[in-house]
Design an enzyme around this catalytic site. Structure first.
Site, PDB file in Angstrom:
ATOM      1  N   CYS A 199       0.869  -1.177   0.000  1.00 27.46           N
ATOM      2  CA  CYS A 199       0.000   0.000   0.000  1.00 27.46           C
ATOM      3  C   CYS A 199       0.910   1.233   0.000  1.00 27.46           C
ATOM      4  O   CYS A 199       2.088   1.130  -0.322  1.00 27.46           O
ATOM      5  CB  CYS A 199      -0.957  -0.007   1.194  1.00 27.46           C
ATOM      6  SG  CYS A 199      -0.146  -0.098   2.811  1.00 27.46           S
ATOM      7  N   THR A 200       0.391   2.381   0.336  1.00 27.03           N
ATOM      8  CA  THR A 200       1.158   3.623   0.222  1.00 27.03           C
ATOM      9  C   THR A 200       2.345   3.664   1.172  1.00 27.03           C
ATOM     10  O   THR A 200       3.488   3.874   0.758  1.00 27.03           O
ATOM     11  CB  THR A 200       0.252   4.845   0.487  1.00 27.03           C
ATOM     12  OG1 THR A 200      -0.897   4.770  -0.349  1.00 27.03           O
ATOM     13  CG2 THR A 200       1.010   6.141   0.203  1.00 27.03           C
TER      14      THR A 200
END
Length: 343
Positions: A199-200
């Site tokens: 994810c980020t």
């Protein structure tokens, strides 16, 4: 004693510009058992307001999630303060790939039910029983393994402008939507496949990896520090970059360029484009992808209707907005039917 932000974004932007000081954009998270989130919230606001920290910080019984900017000259004091809090000592800080002094314009520290909304009410689920963290080099090796399933734990509008090669990118609007969908799609591979997630910055994968372990997946991995840390390690160690496009970020920058690839298109004309904007009609504010030509033709709006409203005098626009609620439209990012080339 000041416990809340008192300046508008416009006023803060003017002060930042006048000060002319370099600011660092960064993020961090930590799952922990916090007994009184409100007390911690107030403590953080008081300390960080003095250091001119700006950003969006969520505190809950399960931990903290912070995205912020701090004057470069105050970074050492900021880090010292973090280390003075036992569960935040030596916490990993994800420094932004691309810096912008205006990435955040207010300090908002909020108490939330959870730092990552998951819709789960399972008391037997232990968020600390997480999967195996891997660095960029190991991640690159894992995702080339035919027994690996690579999953993007972000939302559709994030993965649309950038994702890893061959990743599964669920068409979801929220993190909570993706949990059950991914479990259902990969149910037959709980024991024979390596489930690798990213994810980020790592916070969603941390919870997801624990959730899938809880659901019986045997081999669960997550990219340590997410796309942000991956990019730093790729650049530092001169590794092959397997990420295509931009990394969506939740501040005024909206995205960081990770590679030169443009993998998405303008939602209005279909031309290659990966620039997210918000509709200039404040009653709409829809997030979508728009190229420069369409921005000029549409006056930075998502539709002819919004274009007409945006052309009205401000007081008329304000009167039209009174009593209306567009939250569902705003947060269905890129889902509006007026966008002919949305994915």
């Amino acid at each position: 004693m000041q416990l809340y932000n008192k300046l508008s974004a416009k006023e803060r932007a003017a002060l930042i510009k006048e000060a002319g000081k370099q600011r660092l954009t960064l993020s961090f998270y930590q799952y922990a058992n916090i007994g009184n989130p409100q007390v911690l919230r107030n403590h953080l606001f008081i300390a960080w307001d003095e250091l001119e920290v700006l950003g969006r910080i969520y505190v809950a019984h399960e931990g903290i999630n912070a995205q912020l900017s701090v004057p470069a000259e105050n970074f050492t004091d900021f880090k010292t303060h973090l280390d003075s809090i036992s569960f935040l000592e030596n916490v990993r800080l994800n420094i932004a790939v691309e810096q912008d002094d205006m990435s955040f314009l207010k300090l908002k520290v909020k108490v939330r039910h959870k730092i990552v909304a998951d819709g789960l009410n399972d008391e037997t689920f232990d968020v600390t029983n997480k999967g195996i963290h891997v660095d960029a080099e190991t991640f690159n090796e894992l995702i080339e393994d035919e027994d690996t399933v690579l999953v993007d734990m972000r939302n559709h509008y994030e993965s649309e402008i950038g994702h890893f090669k061959n990743a599964v990118t669920p068409d979801v609007d929220t993190f909570r939507d993706s949990l059950d969908i991914i479990e259902e799609q990969l149910a037959e591979h709980k024991e024979d496949k390596k489930l690798v997630m990213y994810c980020t910055g790592g916070i969603r994968c941390e919870k997801a990896s624990a959730y899938y372990r809880h659901k019986g997946f045997k081999n669960v991995y997550q990219l340590e520090g997410g796309i942000i840390e991956y990019t730093r390690q790729v650049n530092e160690k001169e590794l092959e970059n397997k990420f295509l496009g931009k990394n969506f970020v939740f501040d005024h920058r909206r995205a960081e360029k990770i590679s030169e690839d443009i993998i998405s298109n303008c939602h209005q004309c279909g031309e290659a484009c990966d620039t997210h904007v918000n509709c200039a009609n404040e009653a709409c504010h829809l997030l979508f992808i728009q190229c420069e030509n369409c921005a000029m033709q549409m006056n930075n709006c998502c539709s002819d209707e919004c274009k007409e409203i945006h052309a009205l005098p401000y007081e008329e626009q304000k009167a039209l907005r009174k009593g209306t609620h567009n939250s569902n439209k705003i947060f269905k990012k890129g889902r509006s039917e007026v966008l002919k080339f949305k994915k």
